[in-house]
Motif scaffolding. Structure first.
Motif, PDB file in Angstrom:
ATOM      1  N   ALA A  50     -37.543   8.650   1.938  1.00 47.31           N
ATOM      2  CA  ALA A  50     -37.040   9.879   1.330  1.00 47.31           C
ATOM      3  C   ALA A  50     -36.876   9.752  -0.178  1.00 47.31           C
ATOM      4  CB  ALA A  50     -35.695  10.243   1.957  1.00 47.31           C
ATOM      5  N   ILE A  51     -37.342   8.650  -0.731  1.00 45.90           N
ATOM      6  CA  ILE A  51     -36.938   8.349  -2.108  1.00 45.90           C
ATOM      7  C   ILE A  51     -37.544   9.303  -3.127  1.00 45.90           C
ATOM      8  CG2 ILE A  51     -38.675   6.594  -2.699  1.00 45.90           C
ATOM      9  CD1 ILE A  51     -35.755   5.119  -3.442  1.00 45.90           C
ATOM     10  N   ARG A  52     -38.779   9.738  -2.888  1.00 49.73           N
ATOM     11  CA  ARG A  52     -39.403  10.705  -3.796  1.00 49.73           C
ATOM     12  C   ARG A  52     -40.037  11.806  -2.966  1.00 49.73           C
ATOM     13  NH1 ARG A  52     -39.812   5.812  -6.185  1.00 49.73           N
ATOM     14  NH2 ARG A  52     -41.357   5.268  -4.659  1.00 49.73           N
ATOM     15  N   GLU A  53     -40.236  12.956  -3.642  1.00 49.98           N
ATOM     16  CA  GLU A  53     -40.678  14.120  -2.895  1.00 49.98           C
ATOM     17  C   GLU A  53     -42.056  13.922  -2.266  1.00 49.98           C
ATOM     18  OE1 GLU A  53     -40.474  17.530  -5.321  1.00 49.98           O
ATOM     19  OE2 GLU A  53     -40.589  18.922  -3.624  1.00 49.98           O
ATOM     20  N   THR A 162     -27.450   8.204 -10.186  1.00 50.18           N
ATOM     21  CA  THR A 162     -27.468   9.643  -9.941  1.00 50.18           C
ATOM     22  C   THR A 162     -28.812  10.160  -9.425  1.00 50.18           C
ATOM     23  OG1 THR A 162     -27.920   9.938 -12.296  1.00 50.18           O
ATOM     24  CG2 THR A 162     -25.635  10.183 -11.579  1.00 50.18           C
ATOM     25  N   PHE A 163     -29.900   9.341  -9.575  1.00 52.71           N
ATOM     26  CA  PHE A 163     -31.210   9.806  -9.092  1.00 52.71           C
ATOM     27  C   PHE A 163     -31.441   9.483  -7.631  1.00 52.71           C
ATOM     28  CE2 PHE A 163     -31.678   5.699 -11.300  1.00 52.71           C
ATOM     29  CZ  PHE A 163     -32.096   4.892 -10.245  1.00 52.71           C
ATOM     30  N   CYS A 164     -30.578   8.636  -7.037  1.00 54.46           N
ATOM     31  CA  CYS A 164     -30.970   7.951  -5.797  1.00 54.46           C
ATOM     32  C   CYS A 164     -30.340   8.523  -4.534  1.00 54.46           C
ATOM     33  CB  CYS A 164     -30.635   6.466  -5.916  1.00 54.46           C
ATOM     34  SG  CYS A 164     -31.353   5.546  -4.564  1.00 54.46           S
ATOM     35  N   LEU A 275     -35.370  -1.818 -14.374  1.00 56.47           N
ATOM     36  CA  LEU A 275     -34.868  -1.319 -15.668  1.00 56.47           C
ATOM     37  C   LEU A 275     -34.449   0.149 -15.543  1.00 56.47           C
ATOM     38  CD1 LEU A 275     -34.544  -1.370 -18.808  1.00 56.47           C
ATOM     39  CD2 LEU A 275     -36.990  -0.865 -18.969  1.00 56.47           C
ATOM     40  N   GLN A 276     -35.264   0.942 -14.940  1.00 54.91           N
ATOM     41  CA  GLN A 276     -35.098   2.411 -14.750  1.00 54.91           C
ATOM     42  C   GLN A 276     -35.273   3.191 -16.046  1.00 54.91           C
ATOM     43  OE1 GLN A 276     -35.496   2.714 -11.827  1.00 54.91           O
ATOM     44  NE2 GLN A 276     -34.128   1.575 -10.512  1.00 54.91           N
ATOM     45  N   SER A 277     -34.584   2.804 -17.123  1.00 55.13           N
ATOM     46  CA  SER A 277     -34.821   3.463 -18.416  1.00 55.13           C
ATOM     47  C   SER A 277     -34.432   2.495 -19.519  1.00 55.13           C
ATOM     48  CB  SER A 277     -33.980   4.740 -18.537  1.00 55.13           C
ATOM     49  OG  SER A 277     -34.051   5.220 -19.882  1.00 55.13           O
ATOM     50  N   THR A 313     -40.545  -4.927 -12.526  1.00 55.82           N
ATOM     51  CA  THR A 313     -39.471  -3.936 -12.698  1.00 55.82           C
ATOM     52  C   THR A 313     -39.836  -2.600 -12.081  1.00 55.82           C
ATOM     53  OG1 THR A 313     -37.897  -3.151 -14.358  1.00 55.82           O
ATOM     54  CG2 THR A 313     -40.230  -2.916 -14.907  1.00 55.82           C
ATOM     55  N   ASP A 314     -38.838  -1.710 -12.022  1.00 56.78           N
ATOM     56  CA  ASP A 314     -39.045  -0.307 -11.658  1.00 56.78           C
ATOM     57  C   ASP A 314     -38.591   0.543 -12.845  1.00 56.78           C
ATOM     58  OD1 ASP A 314     -39.632  -1.024  -9.023  1.00 56.78           O
ATOM     59  OD2 ASP A 314     -37.601  -0.628  -8.303  1.00 56.78           O
ATOM     60  N   ILE A 315     -39.379   1.545 -13.200  1.00 51.86           N
ATOM     61  CA  ILE A 315     -38.999   2.431 -14.306  1.00 51.86           C
ATOM     62  C   ILE A 315     -39.233   3.884 -13.884  1.00 51.86           C
ATOM     63  CG2 ILE A 315     -39.372   3.045 -16.733  1.00 51.86           C
ATOM     64  CD1 ILE A 315     -40.604   0.250 -17.121  1.00 51.86           C
ATOM     65  N   ILE A 316     -38.262   4.729 -14.180  1.00 52.55           N
ATOM     66  CA  ILE A 316     -38.400   6.165 -13.900  1.00 52.55           C
ATOM     67  C   ILE A 316     -38.627   6.902 -15.216  1.00 52.55           C
ATOM     68  CG2 ILE A 316     -37.235   8.227 -13.028  1.00 52.55           C
ATOM     69  CD1 ILE A 316     -35.599   6.427 -11.195  1.00 52.55           C
ATOM     70  N   VAL A 317     -39.640   7.743 -15.240  1.00 59.35           N
ATOM     71  CA  VAL A 317     -39.945   8.534 -16.431  1.00 59.35           C
ATOM     72  C   VAL A 317     -39.562   9.980 -16.167  1.00 59.35           C
ATOM     73  CG1 VAL A 317     -41.813   9.372 -17.894  1.00 59.35           C
ATOM     74  CG2 VAL A 317     -41.871   7.042 -17.026  1.00 59.35           C
ATOM     75  N   THR A 344     -43.963   2.135 -11.853  1.00 66.32           N
ATOM     76  CA  THR A 344     -43.489   3.241 -12.668  1.00 66.32           C
ATOM     77  C   THR A 344     -43.521   4.522 -11.837  1.00 66.32           C
ATOM     78  OG1 THR A 344     -45.757   3.409 -13.473  1.00 66.32           O
ATOM     79  CG2 THR A 344     -44.199   2.255 -14.877  1.00 66.32           C
ATOM     80  N   PHE A 345     -42.503   5.357 -12.022  1.00 64.98           N
ATOM     81  CA  PHE A 345     -42.386   6.567 -11.207  1.00 64.98           C
ATOM     82  C   PHE A 345     -42.063   7.768 -12.079  1.00 64.98           C
ATOM     83  CE2 PHE A 345     -40.548   2.937  -8.857  1.00 64.98           C
ATOM     84  CZ  PHE A 345     -41.462   2.850  -7.815  1.00 64.98           C
ATOM     85  N   GLU A 346     -42.614   8.927 -11.702  1.00 62.73           N
ATOM     86  CA  GLU A 346     -42.151  10.165 -12.316  1.00 62.73           C
ATOM     87  C   GLU A 346     -40.865  10.556 -11.599  1.00 62.73           C
ATOM     88  OE1 GLU A 346     -45.828  12.826 -13.497  1.00 62.73           O
ATOM     89  OE2 GLU A 346     -46.187  11.863 -11.586  1.00 62.73           O
ATOM     90  N   TYR A 347     -39.869  11.009 -12.355  1.00 67.68           N
ATOM     91  CA  TYR A 347     -38.607  11.411 -11.731  1.00 67.68           C
ATOM     92  C   TYR A 347     -38.872  12.472 -10.670  1.00 67.68           C
ATOM     93  CZ  TYR A 347     -34.322  13.904 -10.858  1.00 67.68           C
ATOM     94  OH  TYR A 347     -33.285  14.525 -10.224  1.00 67.68           O
ATOM     95  N   SER A 348     -38.249  12.309  -9.533  1.00 70.83           N
ATOM     96  CA  SER A 348     -38.414  13.270  -8.446  1.00 70.83           C
ATOM     97  C   SER A 348     -37.033  13.810  -8.076  1.00 70.83           C
ATOM     98  CB  SER A 348     -39.077  12.547  -7.260  1.00 70.83           C
ATOM     99  OG  SER A 348     -39.147  13.371  -6.141  1.00 70.83           O
ATOM    100  N   ARG A 349     -36.932  15.129  -8.028  1.00 73.51           N
ATOM    101  CA  ARG A 349     -35.663  15.786  -7.779  1.00 73.51           C
ATOM    102  C   ARG A 349     -35.313  15.657  -6.306  1.00 73.51           C
ATOM    103  NH1 ARG A 349     -34.319  20.671  -6.505  1.00 73.51           N
ATOM    104  NH2 ARG A 349     -32.468  21.552  -7.493  1.00 73.51           N
TER     105      ARG A 349
HETATM  106  N1  5AD Z   1     -37.309   9.718  -8.579  1.00 69.89           N
HETATM  107  C1  5AD Z   1     -38.196   8.781  -8.975  1.00 69.89           C
HETATM  108  N2  5AD Z   1     -38.065   7.465  -8.685  1.00 69.89           N
HETATM  109  C2  5AD Z   1     -36.988   7.091  -7.970  1.00 69.89           C
HETATM  110  N3  5AD Z   1     -36.584   5.888  -7.547  1.00 69.89           N
HETATM  111  C3  5AD Z   1     -35.446   6.037  -6.852  1.00 69.89           C
HETATM  112  N4  5AD Z   1     -35.097   7.334  -6.808  1.00 69.89           N
HETATM  113  C4  5AD Z   1     -36.036   8.019  -7.515  1.00 69.89           C
HETATM  114  C5  5AD Z   1     -36.220   9.387  -7.853  1.00 69.89           C
HETATM  115  N5  5AD Z   1     -35.354  10.335  -7.480  1.00 69.89           N
HETATM  116  C6  5AD Z   1     -37.290   4.644  -7.882  1.00 69.89           C
HETATM  117  C7  5AD Z   1     -36.370   3.693  -8.623  1.00 69.89           C
HETATM  118  C8  5AD Z   1     -36.090   2.617  -7.606  1.00 69.89           C
HETATM  119  C9  5AD Z   1     -37.366   2.625  -6.811  1.00 69.89           C
HETATM  120  C10 5AD Z   1     -37.268   1.979  -5.467  1.00 69.89           C
HETATM  121  O1  5AD Z   1     -37.687   3.985  -6.691  1.00 69.89           O
HETATM  122  O2  5AD Z   1     -37.088   3.165  -9.723  1.00 69.89           O
HETATM  123  O3  5AD Z   1     -35.799   1.368  -8.194  1.00 69.89           O
END
Ligand code: 5AD
Ligand code: SF4
Length: 470
Positions: A50-53, A162-164, A275-277, A313-317, A344-349
């Motif tokens: 369920a982590i991203r859309e 807050t994103f998770c 890192l995330q950001s 690492t993991d990074i959210i953009v 690397t991930f695009e932020y997902s609501r």
């Molecule tokens: N949007 C994008 N990436 C996310 N992650 C967690 N929640 C979100 C989100 N809402 C990423 C984080 C985490 C990895 C497992 O997934 O970077 O470390």
């Protein structure tokens, strides 16, 4: 009568890989046997994320593909479990009423009972519970590969990023007793396992809840954190060649864990540190309580303490409110940390998370432009890191035939680099062999088995000039 067969499709993280192995184990104790694909199987299980859309879209896409098969063969069973099932609960059964069973993140052990119930039910059987006392590791497993095992050391998460969505799906953090972890690892080793990956949402806060409940005394012996204590205990297990863990949280990282990674021969020189950001302002909005400088200090300490360590690492953009300047800081910290690899991930609501209510949600097209820039940079860094290994001889744990080239076998270095080698009598699945690394790409290396002595992995120097000013 032929045994009924099953096929499991796993989405998401290693925690889910681990749960899928348990689901396979549970099905096999019920008499099911593996099938090659979803079409052929009598039972198809989707272990969801369920982590991203996009994980949602994928699941519903795959479920729709299965619908005609289910309609022509009503005996086929369709099961949906895991994180998205926990999040969407009844909604899955409403959107895909042809499923037989829906279960959540806490009740895998109930799968046999739910399947039996489904046999005589007209509607999907949905069971989601909020918490459990049992660790999935307590269930039987059918491991994908004979020499590697996932071992959960804690479940759930007490953080409030807050994103998770994870804390709301997997509940509060609950650590497994050290004795139980050791007993499991010893029996895995007796069974032929030489590499374990310790799993937890936040492995380096391991044991805090045990201390809180008075189940063990704090702090650990020699003033070590309980996580370092656990690494030392596992380091003494005879026959265990490689220990990995994922993921630690930068805010909880302590020097004793770096020392443990240096001093315990079995603990691999690989650190996954999300890192995330790179922007302090965004980290604050994410409720990640470290700051960019603290993160870079950890990277320097790791590189200084553990020779040859590789850091991923993991990074959210595109987190809500991210400005061009915030993003440039992420680019700078990425360069300064010189990550050896990055997800690397695009932020997902994610409805249900705090970030949804923040202001400043960004246009997807802007997020994508930034994402592509960051992904290109991290790919470049990964390629450079791999290129530095060329000419060295490193130990590979062979995983099996290469997925892309049947003439090669694939394995991983202790630093978690994927290496493809030409077939060789010694390069059998599960074997530890020295390989000379000859060619590098961003995501893999090519090499050849050799009898030359091993070299140390080549570490990544910190490009000091890129470190942002304090
Ligand atoms: N949007 C994008 N990436 C996310 N992650 C967690 N929640 C979100 C989100 N809402 C990423 C984080 C985490 C990895 C497992 O997934 O970077 O470390
Ligand atoms: Fe893993 Fe999180 Fe996805 Fe669940 S939501 S499968 S814990 S990444």
């Amino acid at each position: 009568m032929n045994a009924r067969t099953y096929f499991i499709r796993t989405y998401g993280c290693q925690m889910n890989e681990h749960d899928s192995e348990r689901a396979a184990g549970v099905l096999e104790t019920m008499g099911y046997r593996p099938a090659d694909d979803a079409e052929a199987a009598d039972l198809v299980l989707f272990n969801t994320c369920a982590i991203r859309e996009n994980a949602d879209h994928k699941l519903y896409g795959h479920l729709s593909q299965l619908k005609p098969l289910k309609l022509t063969d009503p005996g086929k069973q369709v099961v949906v479990g895991g994180c998205l099932a926990q999040k969407d609960q009844g909604a899955i059964a409403e959107r895909a009423p042809w499923v037989d069973v829906v279960y959540g993140t806490h009740n895998l052990a109930r799968l046999p009972a739910l399947l039996r119930q489904a046999d005589s039910a007209a509607l999907p059987v949905v069971e989601i519970i909020e918490q459990t006392e049992a660790f999935p590791s307590a269930l039987p497993a059918r491991r994908e590969v004979a020499h590697h095992a996932w071992v959960s050391i804690s479940i759930g998460c007490d953080n409030t990023c807050t994103f998770c969505i994870v804390p709301s799906l997997r509940g509060p953090e609950k650590s497994r007793r050290m004795g139980d972890i050791l007993a499991e690892v010893r029996s895995l080793v007796a069974d032929g396992v030489s590499e374990v990956t310790l799993l937890g949402q936040n492995v380096n806060s391991y044991g805090r809840d045990l201390v809180r409940r008075g189940e063990i005394a704090a702090p650990g012996r020699r003033n070590r954190t309980l996580f370092a204590e656990l690494l030392h205990a596992l380091g003494d297990v005879d026959g265990l060649e490689r220990i990995r863990f994922t993921s630690p949280h930068p805010k909880d990282f302590t020097s004793d864990v770096f020392a443990a990674m240096r001093d315990i021969p079995a603990v691999c020189e690989h650190l996954h540190l999300p890192l995330q950001s790179g922007s302090d302002r965004i980290l604050r909005r994410m409720q990640r309580s470290y700051r960019a400088h603290r993160f870079l200090d950890l990277v320097s300490e790791a590189r200084g303490t553990i020779p040859g360590v590789a850091i991923s690492t993991d990074i959210i953009v595109g987190f809500p409110g991210e400005t061009d300047e915030d993003f440039e800081q992420t680019m700078q910290v990425t360069a300064a940390a010189a990550f050896d690899s990055a997800y690397t991930f695009e932020y997902s609501r994610r409805p249900g998370t705090a970030a949804v209510d923040l202001d400043g949600h960004l246009e997807p097209s802007l997020v994508n432009v930034r994402y592509r820039r960051l992904a290109a940079r991290t790919r470049e860094l990964a390629g450079a890191s791999n290129a530095r290994q060329i000419g060295t001889v490193q130990e590979l744990l062979i995983e099996g035939p290469s997925k892309t080239d049947a003439r090669r076998m694939s394995g991983r270095t202790r630093t978690n680099r994927l290496v493809h080698v030409a077939r060789h009598p010694l390069a059998r699945a599960g074997a530890l062999v020295p390989a000379r690394l000859e060619e590098a790409a961003s995501f893999y290396l090519l090499g050849a088995v050799t009898d030359a002595p091993l070299d140390a992995p080549v570490g990544t120097p910190l490009p000091a000039a890129n470190v942002p000013a304090r």
